[in-house]
Design a protein around this motif. Structure first.
Motif, mmCIF file in Angstrom:
data_model
loop_
_atom_site.group_PDB
_atom_site.id
_atom_site.type_symbol
_atom_site.label_atom_id
_atom_site.label_comp_id
_atom_site.label_asym_id
_atom_site.label_seq_id
_atom_site.Cartn_x
_atom_site.Cartn_y
_atom_site.Cartn_z
ATOM 1 N N UNK A 268 0.832 -1.203 0.000
ATOM 2 C CA UNK A 268 0.000 0.000 0.000
ATOM 3 C C UNK A 268 0.871 1.258 0.000
ATOM 4 N N UNK A 269 1.885 1.262 0.902
ATOM 5 C CA UNK A 269 2.800 2.417 0.942
ATOM 6 C C UNK A 269 3.527 2.571 -0.388
ATOM 7 N N UNK A 270 3.950 1.453 -0.920
ATOM 8 C CA UNK A 270 4.716 1.463 -2.160
ATOM 9 C C UNK A 270 3.890 2.022 -3.316
ATOM 10 N N UNK A 271 2.638 1.608 -3.392
ATOM 11 C CA UNK A 271 1.780 2.100 -4.476
ATOM 12 C C UNK A 271 1.564 3.607 -4.341
ATOM 13 N N UNK A 272 1.322 4.046 -3.117
ATOM 14 C CA UNK A 272 1.111 5.475 -2.880
ATOM 15 C C UNK A 272 2.362 6.267 -3.258
ATOM 16 N N UNK A 273 3.493 5.744 -2.817
ATOM 17 C CA UNK A 273 4.757 6.431 -3.056
ATOM 18 C C UNK A 273 5.066 6.533 -4.538
ATOM 19 N N UNK A 274 4.911 5.400 -5.224
ATOM 20 C CA UNK A 274 5.230 5.394 -6.649
ATOM 21 C C UNK A 274 4.291 6.271 -7.454
ATOM 22 N N UNK B 60 -6.186 4.040 -2.785
ATOM 23 C CA UNK B 60 -6.582 2.786 -2.135
ATOM 24 C C UNK B 60 -6.367 2.839 -0.634
ATOM 25 N N UNK B 61 -7.091 2.001 0.087
ATOM 26 C CA UNK B 61 -6.967 1.976 1.534
ATOM 27 C C UNK B 61 -6.186 0.765 2.004
ATOM 28 N N UNK B 62 -5.860 0.770 3.304
ATOM 29 C CA UNK B 62 -5.069 -0.325 3.876
ATOM 30 C C UNK B 62 -5.914 -1.594 3.957
#
Lengths: 353, 397
Positions: free
Chosen positions: B145-151, B166-168
C-alpha cells in the motif's frame, strides 16, 4: 549586476494545477529566473528554483516554488546554470561517467576487480572478525549437529580397542587441559572407511575426529598427538568458524547480485558439508602447524613426529589426494613448505635453547 | 488562459508518427456538443540499449564501491531513465522520488535482512528469523500500500503527479487474506487474489483529479491461468513421452543390437549412462523453460487484460495492442540472454521489453491532454518503496 539575461532558453511551462503546457521563454537575470509566455510573466529567485539532476541526454526539469515546473531541451543552458549555482555536482560527474563507453568498460573491469578483492581480502577479514566474536555456545550447538550429519554419511563406528582409545584420549585430554580456553575439547574415534581414510579434523566447538586409519598409520602416539595439536590449533584460531562465515558471505553476496534470496536459506542445511568439503587456507594450515610445532617442541623437544606422519600421509595418498572428500591434512598444495616450516620451527626451538 | 496547445513545441525525438491533433478544443459557450472526435495517441519508448548499459554499469559499480549506499541513487536513475524515455503526446513521464528518502528505508530493511539471514544459521537464534518473517508477512500488504502510494505520487506527467487512493483494508484483503486461502484451496483462489490485487491498483489510481476505472471481471483471469495450465500439461506430456520413448529406445538398442557396444561392455554401459543422464538433464532444463515461458505468458496476458480499456477520468482510455505471446517470447529470450551473458545483457533486455510493450499501448481521448486538474499533494513515506525494491517483489507493473 548583469543588465540582460546571460542565459536564455525556451521551455514548456506547467503551473502544477493543470496538465496544460505553455511555451515559455526563460532567462536568467542576475540572481533571478524570469519566465515569460503569452499569458504569464513570473520571476523567481534562483535560490528557490530546484534543478533535477541530469541523466543521459534527457530533457531537464526545473522545479519552481508552488509546484510549477519547466521542461526544456536546452541541456547546455541548464548545465551552465547548474554549474554557476554549484548544484548537482556529484550527479553531474556521474552523468559524465555514464556518457562514455571507455568508462563503462572500465566499470566492468572495476566490478571484476572489486569482486576479486572482496573474495580475496574483504570476506576473509569480515569472517575472521565474525569468527572471533562468535559465542562458544553457538559453536557447541554447531558441533553437535555436524557430528550427527557426518556420522550418518561419512564415518563408521571405530574398531580400535578400548585400551588404545583410553590411552590416546587421556593424552589428548592432558594436552587440551593445558591449552585452556572456552572450548569443550573431546576426541571422537571413527572408522574412516574408503571415503575418509587416514585423517583427523576438528569442528568449531572443539570436537576432534580421529580415524582408525590414522591411528594405524602412526608409528607411535607422539605422531598422533602432533596431529591432534594441529587440530587444536585450528579450533583455537577458529578457522572452521571463519570458513563457515566465508561460505555464507559468498552465498549471500551471490544471492544479492543474482537477486535470489531463497537459495541463501538452504545453505544453512549445507553447513556440515561446507565444513568438510572445503579445506582451510594455506595461512590457516601454517598457523595450526605453528601451534602443533610449538607444543611438540615443548613436550618432546622435536617436531619430527608430525613431520614423519605428514610424509607418510602424503606418500599414502599420492597425487590424487585432491579428489578426496575429507582430507584436512594433506589436500592442500605446499606439503613441502609445511615440512620445511616444521623443520624451521625445530631449528629455531633448538637454537634458542 | 485559452491558449491552444501547441503540439509541435516538444518534438518527440523518435518517429512515433505524427502527433498533431485534428481536434478543436470544446468551447464552453457551445451548448450543443458535436459528436466527440476520438484521437488515438501512441505511447513510445525511446531508450537506447547502449546508453542504458553505460548508466547501468556505472550505477552497479558505484553501488558496489559504496557498499550499497549508492543503490537508492542507482534505483532512482534507472527509473528516471525509463520514465523519461516514455513519451505520450509530445511529453515524457518523470520519476521524482528523492534517493535520500529511499536510503533510510534501504538501510532499515537491509539491516533487518542481515539479522534475518544470520539468525537463520543458528538454531538458538532461529526464532528471531521466524519472528521477522512473521512481521514481514503481516506487514506486507501495508508495504504494498505504501509502495503504491509512493510510486504514484512520484510519477509526473505534464507537471501533474499521479495519486493512489486505495486503503489499507483492501490491501489486506488482496495481499493477505486471499493469499492465506491459496494453500487450502489447492491454488484455486490464486487467480482471484491476482484479480483483487489488480482491481485494488487500477480502481484506485488517479491522474490529478481524474480517477481510473477498470471494472473487469475475474473470469478472464481464470481463463488465462487455465490456458497456461492447459498448454503446460500438453507440452509436459509431449516432452515426457519423447524423453521416456528415447530412454526406452536406448535401452532396447543398447541391449539387443549393441549400438553402444564397444570392445568392453563397461564402456558401453558408461556411454549409455551418460546419454541417459544427458537426456534427463535436457528434460529438466526444458521443464524449467516451459515453466518460465508459461509464467511470462500469464504475466503478459494479464497485463494486456489490465491495460485494455482502462479509463482515466471521463475523457481517456487505454488500449493495449501488444501480443501477449510475443511479449512472453521476449521475456523468455531475455532471460536466456541474461543467463548466457551473466547478466551483462540485462540493460538490453529491459530496454527491449519496454520498447515492445509501450509500442503496443495507445491512449484514446476525446479531449486534449492539457485539461487535467491537479489534486492536493502530499508527500509519501519512502519506507514502503524501499522494502518493495529490496525484496524485489513483482506486482506485474
Amino acid at each position: 549586476m548583469e543588465a540582460s539575461g546571460f542565459l536564455v532558453f525556451s521551455a514548456s511551462y506547467f503551473d502544477g494545477l493543470t496538465s496544460r503546457d505553455r511555451r515559455a521563454e526563460v532567462s536568467v537575470q542576475g540572481t533571478d529566473l524570469v519566465i515569460s509566455s503569452e499569458t504569464l510573466e513570473a520571476r523567481y529567485p534562483l535560490s528557490a528554483v530546484g534543478i533535477e539532476p541530469p541523466l543521459g541526454r534527457q530533457r531537464r526539469v526545473l522545479k519552481l516554488p508552488g509546484g510549477a515546473r519547466l521542461e526544456t531541451d536546452a541541456l547546455e543552458a541548464v548545465a551552465a546554470l547548474e554549474q554557476r549555482l554549484g548544484r548537482n555536482v556529484g550527479l553531474t560527474r556521474v552523468q559524465r561517467l555514464e556518457a562514455r563507453w571507455p568508462i563503462a568498460l572500465a566499470s566492468l573491469v572495476g566490478l571484476l576487480i572489486c569482486g576479486a578483492l572482496f573474495v580475496l581480502y574483504g570476506l576473509p577479514a569480515v569472517a575472521r572478525l565474525a569468527a572471533a566474536i562468535t559465542p562458544p555456545g553457538i559453536m557447541t550447538t554447531l558441533d553437535a549437529e555436524t557430528v550427527r550429519a557426518i556420522d550418518g554419511r561419512y564415518l563408521k563406528p571405530t574398531t580400535l580397542s578400548a585400551e588404545t582409545q583410553a590411552r590416546i584420549s587421556a593424552e589428548f585430554r592432558q594436552m587440551a587441559l593445558k591449552r585452556g580456553g572456552p572450548y569443550r575439547f573431546r576426541l571422537l574415534f571413527r572408522d574412516g572407511g574408503e571415503l575418509v581414510g587416514a585423517n583427523a579434523f576438528a569442528l568449531p566447538g572443539g570436537s576432534v575426529f580421529l580415524t582408525d586409519e590414522l591411528v594405524r598409520l602412526a608409528h607411535d602416539d607422539r605422531e598422533i598427538l602432533g596431529v591432534l595439536a594441529h587440530e587444536i590449533g585450528h579450533v583455537e584460531h577458529r578457522h572452521a568458524m571463519q570458513q563457515i562465515y566465508q561460505g555464507l558471505g559468498l552465498t549471500l553476496a551471490f544471492s544479492v547480485v543474482a537477486g535470489d534470496v531463497t537459495s541463501a536459506a538452504s545453505v544453512a542445511a549445507a553447513i556440515p558439508a561446507l565444513l568438510l568439503n572445503s579445506g582451510y587456507s594455506r595461512g590457516a594450515e601454517t598457523q595450526a602447524d605453528d601451534d602443533a610445532g610449538r607444543w611438540l617442541m615443548q613436550t618432546y623437544g622435536t617436531t619430527a613426529p608430525l613431520q614423519a606422519i605428514l610424509k607418510r600421509l602424503i606418500e599414502q595418498d599420492g597425487p590424487e589426494t585432491h579428489n578426496r572428500v575429507l582430507d584436512m591434512l594433506a589436500s592442500h598444495p605446499g606439503e613441502a613448505q609445511r615440512l620445511t616450516h616444521l623443520r624451521a620451527i625445530e631449528a629455531a626451538g633448538k637454537s634458542s635453547k | 488562459m485559452d491558449d491552444v496547445p501547441t503540439r509541435s513545441q516538444s518534438p518527440l525525438p523518435s518517429a512515433a508518427g505524427p502527433l498533431t491533433l485534428s481536434k478543436e478544443p470544446l468551447l464552453p459557450a457551445a451548448p450543443a456538443p458535436l459528436p466527440p472526435t476520438i484521437v488515438t495517441l501512441p505511447l513510445a519508448f525511446t531508450g537506447q540499449p547502449g546508453e542504458f548499459f553505460r548508466i547501468w554499469i556505472v550505477n552497479v559499480l558505484l553501488s558496489v564501491v559504496t557498499l550499497g549506499i549508492y543503490s537508492p541513487w542507482a534505483r532512482v536513475r534507472t527509473r528516471q531513465y525509463f520514465y523519461g524515455h516514455t513519451w505520450l503526446d509530445g511529453h515524457a513521464f518523470e520519476y521524482t522520488a528523492q534517493p535520500i528518502a529511499l536510503l533510510r528505508g534501504f538501510l532499515l530493511v537491509g539491516g533487518l535482512f542481515v539479522v534475518y539471514s544470520l539468525s537463520q544459521r543458528f538454531e538458538e537464534y532461529q526464532w528471531i528469523s521466524y519472528v521477522l518473517a512473521g512481521i514481514f508477512f503481516v506487514t506486507y500488504p501495508w508495504l504494498v500500500y505504501r509502495s503504491l502510494k509512493f510510486n504514484a505520487a512520484n510519477t509526473v506527467y505534464r507537471g501533474l503527479s499521479f495519486r493512489f487512493h486505495g486503503g489499507v483494508r483492501a490491501a489486506y484483503v488482496a495481499y493477505f487474506l486471499l493469499l492465506l486461502t491459496v494453500p487450502f484451496t489447492l491454488g484455486l483462489t490464486y487467480p482471484l487474489a491476482v484479480w483483487f490485487q489488480r482491481r485494488y491498483l487500477l480502481e484506485n489510481a488517479a491522474y490529478g483529479t481524474a480517477r481510473t476505472r477498470w471494472g473487469k471481471d475475474v473470469g478472464p483471469v481464470y481463463l488465462t491461468f487455465l490456458i497456461a495450465l492447459g498448454i503446460g500439461i500438453v507440452v509436459v506430456c509431449t516432452l515426457g513421452f519423447l524423453i521416456f520413448g528415447g530412454i526406452a529406445l536406448l535401452g532396447v538398442s543398447g541391449g539387443l543390437s549393441g549400438v553402444f557396444q564397444r570392445a568392453d561392455s563397461d564402456g558401453a554401459a558408461n556411454l549409455q549412462t551418460y546419454v541417459l543422464l544427458g537426456l534427463a538433464a535436457a528434460g529438466y532444463v526444458l521443464m524449467i523453460l516451459v515453466y518460465t515461458a508459461l509464467w511470462q505468458y500469464i504475466r503478459a496476458a494479464l497485463l494486456k487484460y489490465s491495460l485494455q480499456d482502462l479509463y482515466v477520468g471521463d475523457t481517456l482510455r487505454l488500449q493495449a495492442t501488444f501480443n501477449p505471446v510475443q511479449l512472453a517470447w521476449i521475456g523468455v529470450s531475455n532471460l536466456l540472454a541474461q543467463i548466457v551473458t551473466l547478466g551483462l545483457l540485462t540493460p538490453w533486455a529491459e530496454v527491449r521489453r519496454t520498447r515492445y510493450l509501450l509500442g503496443g499501448v495507445q491512449v484514446q481521448t476525446i479531449a486534449g491532454l492539457g485539461d487535467f486538474q491537479a489534486d492536493a499533494n502530499a508527500s509519501e513515506s519512502a519506507l514502503g518503496e524501499a522494502a518493495h525494491e529490496f525484496f524485489n517483489f513483482d506486482l506485474g507493473f
